[in-house]
Design an enzyme around this catalytic site. Structure first.
Site, PDB file in Angstrom:
ATOM      1  N   THR A  79      -0.071   6.944   0.863  1.00  0.00           N
ATOM      2  CA  THR A  79      -0.570   5.725   0.218  1.00  0.00           C
ATOM      3  C   THR A  79      -1.593   6.118  -0.839  1.00  0.00           C
ATOM      4  OG1 THR A  79      -0.170   4.363   2.167  1.00  0.00           O
ATOM      5  CG2 THR A  79      -1.764   3.528   0.577  1.00  0.00           C
ATOM      6  N   LYS A 105       3.385   5.886  -2.212  1.00  0.00           N
ATOM      7  CA  LYS A 105       3.368   4.431  -2.109  1.00  0.00           C
ATOM      8  C   LYS A 105       2.179   3.871  -2.886  1.00  0.00           C
ATOM      9  CE  LYS A 105       2.899   0.847   1.491  1.00  0.00           C
ATOM     10  NZ  LYS A 105       1.508   0.373   1.289  1.00  0.00           N
ATOM     11  N   SER A 118       2.099   3.594  10.519  1.00  0.00           N
ATOM     12  CA  SER A 118       0.828   3.698   9.796  1.00  0.00           C
ATOM     13  C   SER A 118      -0.134   4.698  10.452  1.00  0.00           C
ATOM     14  CB  SER A 118       0.169   2.317   9.759  1.00  0.00           C
ATOM     15  OG  SER A 118      -1.167   2.397   9.306  1.00  0.00           O
ATOM     16  N   HIS A 144       0.066  -3.016  -2.160  1.00  0.00           N
ATOM     17  CA  HIS A 144      -0.609  -3.129  -0.868  1.00  0.00           C
ATOM     18  C   HIS A 144      -0.628  -4.589  -0.389  1.00  0.00           C
ATOM     19  CE1 HIS A 144      -2.894  -0.071   1.542  1.00  0.00           C
ATOM     20  NE2 HIS A 144      -3.159  -1.155   2.248  1.00  0.00           N
ATOM     21  N   TYR A 177      -3.018   8.239   5.152  1.00  0.00           N
ATOM     22  CA  TYR A 177      -4.210   8.129   4.307  1.00  0.00           C
ATOM     23  C   TYR A 177      -4.896   9.484   4.376  1.00  0.00           C
ATOM     24  CZ  TYR A 177      -3.973   2.989   4.317  1.00  0.00           C
ATOM     25  OH  TYR A 177      -3.594   1.685   4.142  1.00  0.00           O
TER      26      TYR A 177
END
Length: 348
Positions: free
Chosen positions: A156, A219, A106, A243, A130
């Protein structure tokens, strides 16, 4: 206490993690109905098992964008692994490598990309991004990940703003002072989620493609319309995801959304899924409905909370054994034999 199934690790984590950490990991948005629906949806799917199929030799391997993995499960990107275990994402990376599966690290890791990469050299790792308001920060992250040997970039798409997770609001959730968002240090003050860029559009896929040669996996897709757009914009994969029920409450369970996404994609790109996987039979159901692989989020954190790298490996081994057993009992000796004929939706 014998750890027999994934729920045992959940019970352990709930008992022993600090309340603020447990609440953060388990939180869903609003009433948590989508979070819970992710799990309940699997109970509405029934198998149509075949008999006398010769299942003495089982092959549960598959490939992710050409890279072989030992079975069709990977570690979904989740933030702040040090809340579960002191070594954080380094332990996650080591467990994934030991099990020969893919780990998606992440943006909000509590270890640097360099530490994660060094913890599991040669492991199959993707990087989850992100896009931040400061595009340069995102650009540098993508280029760092590629230089370190990460093999995929996961964008994402479902977080222009953070969903309302009531327990986090009540707890005033923030990272403990000794933990840092290591990949963003120096870029700006740590962990203000409003640093995410809500202006991101499909055109930003082209921007990402201009920065990297890595395959891009998007995603957060839940509809055929967005699946079609993903294909049209040249991404290599889709993760059907809500999520973990942490964003828009009242959306579909991911295994329900999977059906329309797979139908829209028509085999042009790979489709994966996360959300609600708790048993080996859940993996089999998702694959029967067209997922190439599933990713686990919370169960990986429960494994870490239990015993770090070793605990996560235990969770993965349980899922691997259960998946293999479910396959055999349903009459499939290899992943290639799994198909839509294997399941039906119950009318309950």
């Amino acid at each position: 206490m014998a750890m027999v199934c994934v729920s045992d690790f959940e019970a352990y984590a709930k008992k022993y993690l600090p309340k603020i950490a447990w609440d953060f990991f388990s939180a869903g948005a609003d009433d948590c109905s989508t979070r819970d629906e992710n799990i309940l949806a699997y109970k509405r799917i029934r198998f149509r098992p075949r008999m006398l199929r010769g299942v003495s030799v089982m092959d549960i391997r598959t490939k992710l964008l050409g890279a072989e993995i030992s079975f069709p499960v990977g570690i979904a990107p989740t933030g702040f692994h040090q809340l579960a275990w002191p070594d954080g994402e380094k332990s996650t990376a080591r467990a994934a490598k030991a099990m020969s599966i893919c780990y998606i690290a992440s943006t909000y890791s509590t270890c640097t990309l360099e530490e994660i990469s060094a913890a599991a050299p040669g492991g199959l790792q993707w990087f989850q991004l992100y896009i931040h308001r400061n595009r340069e920060v995102s650009q540098q992250l993508v280029q760092r990940a590629e230089a370190l040997g990460f093999q995929g970039l996961v964008l994402t798409a479902d977080l222009p703003y953070t969903g309302k997770r009531r327990d986090d609001v009540r707890n005033g959730f923030r990272l403990p002072p000794h933990m840092k968002l290591k990949n963003l240090e120096g870029a700006f003050e740590v962990c203000k989620m409003n640093l995410l860029d809500p202006s991101v559009t499909w055109d930003d896929i082209y921007w990402l493609q201009s920065l990297t040669n890595l395959p891009i996996i998007i995603k957060g897709i839940l509809t055929k319309e967005d699946a079609e757009l993903a294909v049209r914009h040249g991404v290599q994969g889709i993760i059907v995801s809500n999520h973990g029920g942490r964003q828009l409450d009242g959306g579909p369970a991911t295994v329900d959304a999977l059906v329309e996404v797979v139908e829209a994609v028509q085999g042009r790109i790979e489709v994966y899924l996360d959300g609600g996987i708790r048993k080996g039979s859940d993996i089999l159901k998702a694959l029967a409905l067209g997922a190439k692989c599933v990713f686990i989020g919370r169960p990986a954190l429960w494994g870490l909370a239990y015993k770090g790298e070793e605990g996560l490996q235990e969770v993965l081994r349980i899922l691997q054994d259960e998946f293999c057993l479910s396959m055999a009992l349903a009459g499939c000796a290899s992943v290639s034999e799994i198909g839509r004929h294997l399941v039906q939706f119950s009318h309950l």
